[in-house]
Design a protein around this motif. Sequence first.
Motif, mmCIF file in Angstrom:
data_model
loop_
_atom_site.group_PDB
_atom_site.id
_atom_site.type_symbol
_atom_site.label_atom_id
_atom_site.label_comp_id
_atom_site.label_asym_id
_atom_site.label_seq_id
_atom_site.Cartn_x
_atom_site.Cartn_y
_atom_site.Cartn_z
ATOM 1 N N THR A 161 -10.391 -5.184 -1.555
ATOM 2 C CA THR A 161 -10.916 -4.156 -2.460
ATOM 3 C C THR A 161 -10.472 -2.775 -2.002
ATOM 4 O O THR A 161 -10.060 -1.938 -2.813
ATOM 5 C CB THR A 161 -12.447 -4.232 -2.507
ATOM 6 O OG1 THR A 161 -12.842 -5.566 -2.675
ATOM 7 C CG2 THR A 161 -13.000 -3.422 -3.637
ATOM 8 N N VAL A 162 -10.516 -2.527 -0.742
ATOM 9 C CA VAL A 162 -10.123 -1.225 -0.203
ATOM 10 C C VAL A 162 -8.643 -0.986 -0.455
ATOM 11 O O VAL A 162 -8.225 0.114 -0.861
ATOM 12 C CB VAL A 162 -10.460 -1.140 1.302
ATOM 13 C CG1 VAL A 162 -9.865 0.112 1.928
ATOM 14 C CG2 VAL A 162 -11.943 -1.189 1.516
ATOM 15 N N LEU A 163 -7.818 -1.991 -0.245
ATOM 16 C CA LEU A 163 -6.383 -1.844 -0.486
ATOM 17 C C LEU A 163 -6.077 -1.594 -1.965
ATOM 18 O O LEU A 163 -5.235 -0.772 -2.322
ATOM 19 C CB LEU A 163 -5.632 -3.093 0.001
ATOM 20 C CG LEU A 163 -5.472 -3.219 1.514
ATOM 21 C CD1 LEU A 163 -4.852 -4.558 1.861
ATOM 22 C CD2 LEU A 163 -4.607 -2.116 2.065
ATOM 23 N N VAL A 164 -6.738 -2.340 -2.793
ATOM 24 C CA VAL A 164 -6.514 -2.155 -4.236
ATOM 25 C C VAL A 164 -6.938 -0.754 -4.649
ATOM 26 O O VAL A 164 -6.231 -0.061 -5.417
ATOM 27 C CB VAL A 164 -7.268 -3.236 -5.032
ATOM 28 C CG1 VAL A 164 -7.240 -2.938 -6.527
ATOM 29 C CG2 VAL A 164 -6.683 -4.601 -4.752
ATOM 30 N N VAL A 165 -8.033 -0.271 -4.134
ATOM 31 C CA VAL A 165 -8.511 1.072 -4.486
ATOM 32 C C VAL A 165 -7.528 2.110 -3.958
ATOM 33 O O VAL A 165 -7.207 3.102 -4.638
ATOM 34 C CB VAL A 165 -9.935 1.292 -3.932
ATOM 35 C CG1 VAL A 165 -10.360 2.741 -4.089
ATOM 36 C CG2 VAL A 165 -10.906 0.387 -4.621
ATOM 37 N N ALA A 166 -6.992 1.889 -2.746
ATOM 38 C CA ALA A 166 -6.035 2.839 -2.175
ATOM 39 C C ALA A 166 -4.761 2.875 -3.001
ATOM 40 O O ALA A 166 -4.196 3.951 -3.261
ATOM 41 C CB ALA A 166 -5.721 2.451 -0.732
ATOM 42 N N ILE A 167 -4.297 1.740 -3.432
ATOM 43 C CA ILE A 167 -3.069 1.684 -4.234
ATOM 44 C C ILE A 167 -3.285 2.375 -5.574
ATOM 45 O O ILE A 167 -2.452 3.155 -6.042
ATOM 46 C CB ILE A 167 -2.619 0.231 -4.425
ATOM 47 C CG1 ILE A 167 -2.153 -0.355 -3.089
ATOM 48 C CG2 ILE A 167 -1.498 0.134 -5.442
ATOM 49 C CD1 ILE A 167 -1.852 -1.810 -3.132
ATOM 50 N N VAL A 168 -4.355 2.100 -6.178
ATOM 51 C CA VAL A 168 -4.649 2.705 -7.490
ATOM 52 C C VAL A 168 -4.806 4.217 -7.342
ATOM 53 O O VAL A 168 -4.328 5.002 -8.172
ATOM 54 C CB VAL A 168 -5.895 2.063 -8.107
ATOM 55 C CG1 VAL A 168 -6.332 2.778 -9.374
ATOM 56 C CG2 VAL A 168 -5.626 0.613 -8.405
ATOM 57 N N THR A 169 -5.422 4.676 -6.301
ATOM 58 C CA THR A 169 -5.630 6.101 -6.073
ATOM 59 C C THR A 169 -4.291 6.791 -5.841
ATOM 60 O O THR A 169 -4.045 7.874 -6.367
ATOM 61 C CB THR A 169 -6.548 6.328 -4.864
ATOM 62 O OG1 THR A 169 -7.674 5.523 -4.964
ATOM 63 C CG2 THR A 169 -6.955 7.773 -4.765
#
Length: 189
Positions: free
Chosen positions: A6-14
Motif C-alpha cells: 500500500t505504501v509503495l502504491v501510494v508513493a508511485i501514485v503521488t
Amino acid sequence: MPKLKTVLVVAIVTLAAGGCRDDENRRLAEMAERSLERQAQQEVRNTELQRQIAEGTKRLVESDAAAREDIIGLHRDVQSERSELGRQRDLLEHDRRDVANSRNRAPVIAEAIKAVGLMLACAVPLLIAWQVLRRSDQADENMAIAELLLAEINSPTPKLITIHDRTDRDRSEELPRIGDRPTSQSDRN
C-alpha cells in the motif's frame, strides 16, 4: 507486507501525480511494478514456506503423538517386566528361605540320627545280654524236663508215663498224664 504494498502504491501514485517527467514516471512505474512483482514472488514463496511449515508441524505433532504412544507402550512393558521380576524375586526369596531352613534342619536331623544310632549301638549289647539270659533260663527248664523224662523212661517202674494197652483203659483214668504235676516230692524223683 500488505502495508508495504500500500505504501509503495501510494508513493508511485503521488510521484506520478506530482508532475514528474514521463521518463521518470515510467522509470518509477517500472520500478514499482518490479517491486510489486518481487513482493508477489516473495508472498508466493512465503505462502509456500508457511504451507511447508504447517505440513512439517503437522508431521512433527503426529510423530510426537506416535512417540508418546511408543513411550507409553514401553512404560507398560517395563512395568510388566518389573512386576515379573518382583514375582521372581519373591520366589527366589522363598526358595532361599527354604534352603536356609533346610540348612538349619539338616544338622539337627543329623544329630538326631547320630543320637538314635548311638542309642541303638548301646541297646544292642543289652538286648543280646537279655536274650542270652532269657535263653539260659529256658534252657534250664528244658534241661530239667528232659532229665525228668529220661529218668522216667529209664526207670523200671515209671510213675509219670505209662504205656497202656487196650485192656488197661479202665486204669488210664487213674494214672497221671503227661504234663500233670506230681503232688509230692517223692513222686518227682
